[in-house]
Structures are given as C-alpha cells and as structure tokens.
Design an enzyme around this catalytic site. Structure first.
Site, PDB file in Angstrom:
ATOM      1  N   GLY A   1      -9.012 -41.914  -1.120  1.00  0.00           N
ATOM      2  CA  GLY A   1      -8.958 -41.224  -2.396  1.00  0.00           C
ATOM      3  C   GLY A   1      -8.992 -39.718  -2.294  1.00  0.00           C
ATOM      4  O   GLY A   1      -9.114 -39.035  -3.321  1.00  0.00           O
TER       5      GLY A   1
ATOM      6  N   SER B   1     -15.377 -39.440  -0.687  1.00  0.00           N
ATOM      7  CA  SER B   1     -14.212 -39.912  -1.418  1.00  0.00           C
ATOM      8  C   SER B   1     -14.263 -41.426  -1.540  1.00  0.00           C
ATOM      9  O   SER B   1     -14.897 -42.115  -0.742  1.00  0.00           O
ATOM     10  CB  SER B   1     -12.924 -39.522  -0.692  1.00  0.00           C
ATOM     11  OG  SER B   1     -12.765 -40.291   0.497  1.00  0.00           O
ATOM     12  N   ASP B   2     -13.592 -41.945  -2.576  1.00  0.00           N
ATOM     13  CA  ASP B   2     -13.286 -43.367  -2.558  1.00  0.00           C
ATOM     14  C   ASP B   2     -12.284 -43.576  -1.422  1.00  0.00           C
ATOM     15  O   ASP B   2     -11.660 -42.634  -0.941  1.00  0.00           O
ATOM     16  CB  ASP B   2     -12.719 -43.821  -3.899  1.00  0.00           C
ATOM     17  CG  ASP B   2     -12.943 -45.305  -4.162  1.00  0.00           C
ATOM     18  OD1 ASP B   2     -13.139 -46.061  -3.186  1.00  0.00           O
ATOM     19  OD2 ASP B   2     -12.916 -45.718  -5.329  1.00  0.00           O
ATOM     20  N   TRP B   3     -12.129 -44.806  -0.988  1.00  0.00           N
ATOM     21  CA  TRP B   3     -11.346 -45.083   0.219  1.00  0.00           C
ATOM     22  C   TRP B   3      -9.875 -44.703   0.010  1.00  0.00           C
ATOM     23  O   TRP B   3      -9.215 -45.193  -0.897  1.00  0.00           O
ATOM     24  CB  TRP B   3     -11.505 -46.540   0.601  1.00  0.00           C
ATOM     25  CG  TRP B   3     -12.625 -46.778   1.578  1.00  0.00           C
ATOM     26  CD1 TRP B   3     -12.554 -47.522   2.721  1.00  0.00           C
ATOM     27  CD2 TRP B   3     -13.960 -46.261   1.548  1.00  0.00           C
ATOM     28  NE1 TRP B   3     -13.766 -47.505   3.393  1.00  0.00           N
ATOM     29  CE2 TRP B   3     -14.639 -46.738   2.695  1.00  0.00           C
ATOM     30  CE3 TRP B   3     -14.661 -45.436   0.668  1.00  0.00           C
ATOM     31  CZ2 TRP B   3     -15.971 -46.416   2.981  1.00  0.00           C
ATOM     32  CZ3 TRP B   3     -15.993 -45.117   0.948  1.00  0.00           C
ATOM     33  CH2 TRP B   3     -16.624 -45.604   2.087  1.00  0.00           C
TER      34      TRP B   3
END
Length: 828
Positions: A225, A221-223
C-alpha cells in the site's frame, strides 16, 4: 540505548529498518544485534506467518461486528489479552488489529471486520482491545488510517470528505487509540484521502497524528500500500510492508545523499522502529521460535462466551428460549446449519483449531438424540462449493510441469494461497503446480465446476479439459481483486462414479499485470433444486420447531469485494417463506457481517443475529437458542428497511460506489442513526436494539448537576431485573443540543453501560458526560467548540427507545484548539 544504536548505525542500516525483510518480518541489523520481529494478522485470531488458508492452526475468535454488538469493553479487553497469548504461539510481536473503520454503507466487504457505525462505541471497544493486547507486551496495530469504508477500487479510490466529518466520525477511534490506549502501531489505508495517498499524506501522518495528537509509535503501510520513496518517508510512513523493499533501500539512500530526503527524517523513522522493538521486548528476547498450535481450554470458553454476548435477539414472539425437554422433533435447515461459518474472508482468515456447526451444537445440547432432522435445502455460497478431502499438490520448476517433483504436499480442501513458496528453490515467477483430488457425486445431474485463480490454471475431469482459467484471463473479483472472476462450466456427473479432478496451475509470466500473489480455488456443486426446497418444507411441517440457519459466508463478507445488495443470496428468502408458511414455530438464525433486508420478518416467530462467532459458533448459537446463555448483543449498526434508506445510497454514483476514482462522503455526519434521526425514516431495527429473555425496570435517572462544570456531570440509573432469569441490559446516553450555530446531528452517543443483572436484583448504570462531549468541530475556528446554552441528556435503550431526558446547561462557551492546519481540499 536507542539513541546509542542510532548513532552507531550507518545511513544504509537506518534505511534497512524502514522496509520489511519478507512478507511478515522486519529487517535485522546483525552487526548491532538489532533483531527482526514478526507481525501477524488479524482481528479475530493470530494466523502467524503462513498462508491465508491452511497453515498452523489458531484459535478463532468472533468477528469484530459481533464484538461490537457485545457493547462490553471489559470482555473485549480480556479478548485482547487472549489474542496476545495467541500471537506469542506464532512467535509474533505485532498483531495487525483492530480494524476500526466506520460502518458507512452496509455493503462494505469488511463491514464484519469493523465494530460499529458510531465513533464513540468504536473508540471504547478499540481502546479496550489495544489495552488488552499491549498489556502482554504485544503491539496492537490499529487500522486502516483513514476513510477506508469500501472495498471497491480500494487501492486507488480517493475518499473525499470535509474536515469536520473526518474529525467527528472517522478519526475518533484512532485518536482514542493514541491518547487513551497508547497504541504502538498504526497501519495506513490503501485509499487516498482527498486525492493524496494516506501512506504519504503529510497532513494526516505528521501534522495531525504526530504533531497534534503526540503519537510516538510507528506507521506502517498496508501490504503493497505504499507507492513512493521520497513522498512516503517525508509524509510520515515509517515502515514499508511487505518486504523486500520496492521503494526504499538504495532508492532512499540515494534520495538522502542527493538532499531530497533529510537524513534526520530517516533517522526519526528508524528511531520509531527501534522503539517498537524495545516496547515488545525484542532486544531482551530476540529469538523467533517455531509456530505452535496451542488449543487452550480457557480460550475456548472465552470464545463461546463472546459469541453469545454478541448475539442479538431481533424478534421473539415467546418461542425462545426453547425448552429442551418439550421437543420431540426439530428441523435444522439451511445452508449454514451443517456448515460452520465462523469468520469472514480475506486477511482475517485463520486456520481454526476446530469449527462447531450450528447443527453439531444443537445436537450436542440435546445430548445427541435423534430428535434433530437436517437438510441443507439451498445454497448461499458466492463461489462453487470447494472439494473437501485429500487434495494432493506437486510443485515443479518452470511453468510447464516438467522435470522432477520439487515438493509434494496435501491439503484438506481445494483452495490455495501461496504467499511464500513451499520450497525455497521455487521461483514465484517461474513455477508450476499440479493439484489432484477425487470427487464422488451424491446424485446424478448437471454439476457446476468453478475455477478462480491468481495465476493461470486449467481444470480437467478424467483428463478432459472442462474449465479454462488461462485463455482470456483478466483481473476480477477474487483474491483481493488480483484473481479472475470465477469461470463456471456445467457437466453431467453420474451417481456411483468417482471422478479424478486435476488442476494445472502455473505462475504468471514476468511482468504480467504486476500481480503480487499466487492463489487458486476450485469446486463443484449441484444447483439448488425445487425438490430440495420442497423436501425441507415437508420436514419442517412435521416438526415441533424449524430452525433455519441462513445468511452469508466469507466469500460474500470479504476483503477486496463489496456486497451487491442487502438481500440474502440464493434461494434463502424463498426457503424462509415456504417453511414459515407450514410451521408457525420458525426460528431464523442469521449469519451475516452486516444488515440484511427482511421481507419475511412478519412470518417467522423469532430471529437471532449471530454474525460470525468464531470456532465455537454452533455451541454459542445453541446456548442462546436453548437459554443456556442470554442473547447479550445489541446492534452496533442500524438495520434499515431497505438498502435505499442508507445515507450513502443517494442514487449518485459519486457518493457510492464512487466515480472516476473518487467517492464523495456527501452525507457528512449523517451516518447510521444520525441519518435516520434527521430524515425520520424508520429503520427495520435501530442502532442499539436487542431483546432479552427477561424483563427490566429502569429508575428515574439522577444527575449530579444540571450545570456542566469542569469535572463533568455524572448520571446514575438503577436497573432491576423483574424476570425469573439473569439477563443483560444496555443503557445508552446521548447528548442532544437545543441550538447550534452549525448544523448538528439530532443526538449523539456519548456513554453507555452494559449491565448483567441476576433475576430479582438491581444494578446501577453509572455514566458521565464531559464538556468535550457537548462539542462539535468548527473548521473555520480551528477548534472544538461547546456553545453556551441548553442541552438534553437522553437516556435510551436504543436509538429510538428513549426512556428519559435530563436538562443540562453550559454557562459559557468552551473551546479546545487544534494545531494541524486545515485539511487540504480535494485534488485529482
């Protein structure tokens, strides 16, 4: 080995691998000697595990749009190797790059962090970048998967588009990363795709990515996210970042025990994490050393070369390159002249080893003589100017600055971003900090104090409260949208006096808005005055040449915020107009992360688009200005005459910036030059445009066949440098269908060759076209289709400068089916 480890692991241990341990590292399983590894940002450097500002120093490479302008995959591959070396100095095994989202609007805050408006050019550069990084045993992480072309409400917005547009424009760089470059990691985007979070989108992560494309690496995941437990794991998200876990851990163990999530799904995700550890050599060498700042001469040289290779000469009436020996006085003016603007903002930021300003580079090129005169003249910063010098920070337990100082540190500027607490005993939800510094104004006048904070803060001048960043605090447009909008207050300061500035900062209380970061920035400045511009104009009038270094900086071109328009901020346009009116020998050096409108273009002698060229910015700019290097760049993005000419700017908010949580890509395939080809609107500068300091003659192109066969068609063009100095030329190949069942772009880039040709010599551009290059995606047929019939091969210097066309015939229809089901329709 991996299967043996999996068989020995408990469910809890497998689940532990599926979320980070902290902000930058994965979880270790000590019982089985499974090590943790560190990841690091970013596209133009390797920051390590420190703060987004400050921290251990690193080499700062050019921003991605400048790399896109290089059109040079071989040099990008070399950059990838160097970035892998940089990652190793930070003890990181995974580089969170490259960013390959498409230049859709021209206003995207991360436009600078992406390569191009064209999927073919983006794919070629991304593949080279990944191959370079991974050749050194470091994993590249291509991002953000997918349709993340704006920063407006990016953590909730749904990008709504049809499958054909998705497959032909936005997916190709990711497909090339998987099939050609063999990427080891992919990062999902924050946004939703047709209403479903990309971090849990089963169609995207499983049916397309893994089952159709055959991807075997991890998806992280993006941070912050990821949003769910069951849906994200079943959807295909392997690694939740950062840690500690929010949605996995015991929640996921329980979901497996209750039969909601299949145990085999967890095991498969854990296997992919272990495969990543194996690929980066973590089992053989598990140690994580202290981060180091290693300033390599070969990296300095590469950065300087890359900077010049990506600079685009947009206009030149013959003034450039400047003759060093023929200049008595040069005026170097503008807000970016003495200020080294080397990178964009957000997670791409690193603490560069050093930063060379254009003023410094020009003075060095002229052997430090007193021929160079400088004035800033005006400002272009979005936030008030930071205070630079010694800034002291004291940290306390609790939110009231009481008790003993727990930790004391100093900084070089008035900006702080605490991802991790500076002392392990400090509670990130229950601490306070007192920041102090001193400021001596350069003149008497009404100064502007500015303060923005993620957390609560108040700014005092000599003990007097001046800026209140706590009362009425609300999320605004700073710190990824998690800080407030800057609060500004005017106060008269006197020249000769020294003022003590103190900022009292305290963490948000528990449960306040769910904020995830702690950050602070403050500054003070004098507004641009009429007198400052007038003085610069007088200086320019008396000089042989005026060099205006203007544009934007990383507070405008930044993650978390889109641009308000395509104009130069502040009074820069006024400065250009007034200087050009008194000195016809005016050169404009632009530093922006994307296109700008240029109402002043006809009034200046030359324009260089320099982007953000990394720590060697000033030296690379001086190299191009004085002809020590060729301006090697060609535009990777169309520069329209005006913002309204962009295909996303329809006047309908649903198309841009979005409405009710949805942004509709209604322009479909008409992105960039495809849009201008279709509507006939002439751009300011077309895709692929750029001038040279020399001249070239192109031969008539030769094709191996006029009939498309199984092995494709090869094309050769001789390019002769007819000038008196070495130069670079770009040969582009587009495919133009004569007819089609479905509406298609007029032409599409399918190949290119960047040639570096010595004076008087000839080089050969070798290009090729395969049958897939003739195809479009038919959602109904569930296939890529190249229709039988007539095509044209278009040979061009840029999207509008067509040099030749060649006929091409496909005798029978070609199809390549896809296995993924249709992209689900938009849901609310």
């Amino acid at each position: 080995m991996i299967d043996d480890l999996l068989d020995q692991m408990t469910l809890e241990e497998q689940v532990a691998l599926l979320a980070g341990a902290d902000f930058w590292t994965t979880v270790a399983v000590e019982r089985l000697s499974i090590p943790k590894i560190k990841v690091t940002d970013g596209p133009n450097g390797a920051r390590g595990g420190g703060s987004l500002v400050g921290g251990v120093k690193s080499a700062c490479f050019p921003a991605a749009i400048g790399i896109g302008a290089s059109w040079n995959p071989e040099l990008v591959r070399e950059m990838g190797v160097a970035l892998a070396e940089e990652a190793k100095t930070k003890s990181a095994r995974v580089l969170l790059a490259p960013t390959v989202n498409i230049h859709r609007s021209g206003l995207n805050g991360r436009n600078f962090e992406c390569y191009s408006e064209d999927p073919m050019l983006t794919s070629a550069l991304a593949a080279a970048y990944i191959e370079g990084v991974q050749s050194q045993g470091i994993a590249a992480t291509i991002k953000h998967f997918v349709a993340n072309e704006s920063e407006i409400e990016r953590q909730t917005m749904s990008s709504d588009l049809d499958e054909r547009t998705l497959r032909e424009i936005y997916l190709p760089p990711f497909e090339a990363a998987v099939k050609k470059a063999g990427a080891w990691a992919i990062m999902s985007s924050y946004n939703r795709l047709n209403g479903v979070w990309t971090s849990e989108n089963h169609w995207l992560l499983t049916e397309l990515l893994r089952e159709e494309w055959g991807y075997d690496g991890i998806v992280m995941s993006d941070w912050f996210g990821s949003h769910t437990t069951e849906a994200s794991v079943i959807g295909g998200l392997d690694l939740e970042m950062p840690g500690p876990t929010r949605d996995r851990g015991e929640k996921l163990v329980t979901a497996v025990r209750e039969g909601i999530v299949p145990a085999e799904t967890v095991k498969a995700a854990a296997r992919r994490v272990l495969l990543l550890l194996e690929r980066v050599g973590a089992f053989e060498d598990p140690k994580m050393e202290e981060e180091k700042a290693i300033d390599r001469p070969e990296h300095r040289a590469l950065i300087r070369k890359l900077g010049a290779e990506g600079m685009v000469l947009l206009k030149n009436d013959g003034i450039l390159p400047l003759d060093k020996s023929a200049l008595d006085h040069i005026a170097v003016l503008g807000p970016n002249a003495a200020e080294p603007r080397v990178m964009g903002g957000g997670s791409a930021q690193i603490n560069a080893h050093y930063k060379v300003s254009p003023l410094e580079g020009i003075r060095t090129a002229l052997s430090g003589t007193n021929r160079v005169m400088h004035l800033k003249a005006c400002r272009n910063n979005r936030l008030t100017q930071m205070i630079r010098g010694e800034v002291s920070v004291d940290f306390y337990h609790g939110r009231d600055w009481s008790g003993p100082v727990v930790q004391r540190s100093t900084a070089e500027e008035s900006q702080f971003f605490w991802l991790d607490m500076p002392d392990a005993s400090l509670d990130p939800r229950n601490f306070s900090a007192r920041i102090t510094t001193r400021f001596r104004p350069e003149e008497t006048g009404n100064h502007i104090f500015g303060l923005t904070n993620a957390g609560f803060a108040k700014l005092y001048v000599d003990g007097e409260l001046v800026v209140d960043g706590e009362t009425g605090w609300a999320k605004g447009d700073n710190f990824f949208g998690l800080g407030n909008s800057e609060v500004r207050v005017e106060k008269v300061l006197d020249f000769g006096d020294t003022y003590e500035i103190r900022v009292d900062y305290r963490a948000m209380p528990e449960g306040h808005e769910g904020i995830e970061i702690r950050a602070l920035r403050f500054g003070v400045e004098l507004p641009t005055s009429d007198a400052a511009i007038a003085e610069a104009v007088e200086q320019a009038k008396a000089c042989d040449v005026a060099i205006l270094v203007v544009g934007r900086e990383g507070e405008w071109d930044t993650e978390g915020l889109d641009l308000p328009n395509m104009r130069l901020p502040g009074r820069q346009e006024e400065l250009i107009e007034k200087v050009a009116a008194v000195n016809p020998r005016t050169v404009v050096v632009l530093q922006t992360g994307g296109p700008v409108e240029m109402p002043w273009l006809d009034k200046v002698s030359a324009v260089i688009q320099a982007w953000y060229p990394g720590q060697e910015a000033g030296n690379a700019i001086a190299d191009v200005i004085f002809g020590d290097a060729e301006p090697g760049g060609r535009l990777p993005q169309t520069f329209p005459q005006r913002l309204s000419d962009n295909s996303a700017m329809t006047g309908d908010p649903r198309t841009y910036p979005g409405e009710n949580g949805h942004v509709a890509y209604t322009e479909g395939l008409a992105v960039g030059y495809r849009h201008h080809d279709a509507d006939g609107e002439k751009p300011l500068f077309p895709f692929g445009y750029g001038l040279s300091y020399t001249t070239f003659a192109w031969s008539v192109p030769r094709a191996s066949s006029v009939d498309m066969g199984a092995d494709g068609v090869a094309i050769e063009i001789e390019v002769t440098n007819t000038g008196d100095r070495a130069g670079a030329e770009l040969v582009q190949l587009y495919v133009k269908p004569k007819a089609s069942r479905l509406l298609r772009p007029v032409k599409e880039l399918k190949a290119f060759a960047k040639l570096h040709v010595p004076a008087g010599e000839t080089a050969t551009a070798r290009l090729s076209v395969a049958v897939r290059d003739l195809a479009y995606f038919d959602p109904q047929a569930r296939a890529w289709i190249a229709e039988a019939g007539e095509y044209e091969i278009v040979i061009a210097a840029n999207a509008e400068d067509i040099r030749a066309t060649l006929p091409l015939t496909l005798a029978s229809e070609w199809r390549e089916g896809v296995s993924a089901p249709p992209l689900p329709a938009v849901v609310d």
